[in-house]
Design a protein around this motif. Sequence first.
Motif: not given
Length: 478
Positions: A121-130
């Motif tokens: 789900h897109g709302h769980s993904n900021a953690d792995q952007f970098l």
Amino acid sequence: MKLNLDSLDRRRFLRGAGVALALPVFGSAAKLDAGAVSQVAESAGLDADASRKVKRLGCFYFPDGVPMPLAEDPAYQDWSWFPHGNGSDFRYTKCMEVFEPLRDQITVLSGFSHPEVRQVHGHSNADQFLTAAATGSDGPYKNSISLDQVYANHVGDQTRFSSLVLSTDGGTGTPRGTHTMSFTRTGRAIPAEHRPKRVFDMLFVKQDADAARRLALSKSALDELLADANRLRRDLGGDDRERLDEYLDSVRQAEKRVEKAKLWVNTPLPKVEVNDLDLEVSPEDPQRYVQTMFELIYLAFRTDSTRVATYQIGRENAFGISDRLARAVGFNLAHALSHETKQPGGWERFSTYCGFLNREFCRFVTRLHETPEPAGQGTMLDNTLLLFGSASSAFHLSQNYPVILAGGKAMGFKHGQYVNYAGAGAVGGSWDGKPEPWMKEPEKEDEPLTKVFVTMLQQLGLETESFADRTGGLSELV
């Protein structure tokens, strides 16, 4: 034997590491004369000439994806985030037209994502952007080192601060709901600062005249703590040793910062003019707040206080004060705009908010473009590489990240292009109440975003062929 961290001298740890992790500021290499630069560089084991070859990295994240109306929708022409076209033959929409004056300074990317999390789900993904880590949507959580910290580990010894980590919400947040983009080599979240005055004081305000004594105290306390830990380690089993080693990694990092700070203790602080900077501003005044955060990064770069910065503009999943940034353009909550695109004018409203974020990033890019490089030739933008994007695109979809790469021409980057691997059939449209796009099997595989990361690191000066265990770069960028 169970790991008992209370076996360590906790008071000594708090006395030592606590001081070490909140060191006073001692200055910036940008204001040193040539002799001082050489002395600091030599003490740190650096090449003084190399220390003046400035290459900077800035990474910026926005949540909630972007407007992606389908081609048959009348809103498609004006309000889509992604441009229309490909290569050098493309047209910005109204959502993106603010970038037109900087056309030859930026590249828009489409059809890139991290393979390990494409069906999260897109709302769980900021953690792995970098990081490109397989952080998942639930269960055990483990992250890895972020792009900015890879570069900070390479270049951070050359400036007062190895990196500047900022966010609108501040702190670390929670796993899969972080308030920070930056992670250490062990995958530990690095707390982000969100108070402009605290950032400014950290960078430019001398706090006391007792810094040398405090540094000596910190170094002594850290030495004692590590000695305690080494004695405890002998009595631990393998799993407990691993846990203790991870715990002590932050202590060792603090020790490095103490040693580094000792080199700068007598170096004058940089002086900056901030006549129009409101350091007391909060996200309740969203436009001024975002502008202030970008300006602080600009000042940190211009004074060479750091060469690495991240700013997470908003947290995913509609929590936190950052969700109220939409009030800058007359709306209430930013996340709600991504849910309301089926309503009349919904695409335009969502695009207007994304246009606000684009405009503030563009203002920052323009500021760098108009500033001569203090350390050499060209402009600051020529020597600064900027990544701006999100880890979701169409309604919670963890694919086809909207990404912009800007600057870095002195590093060999070529711009004025739309690198479109998604093609004309990219997923989009309003949510119809049926299974969300992230729940479906992708019709077309994205390219790994790590290809972009590898090329970025290479042009920044690192000898690497891989990132997060994936090899290969992207030839279109250089």
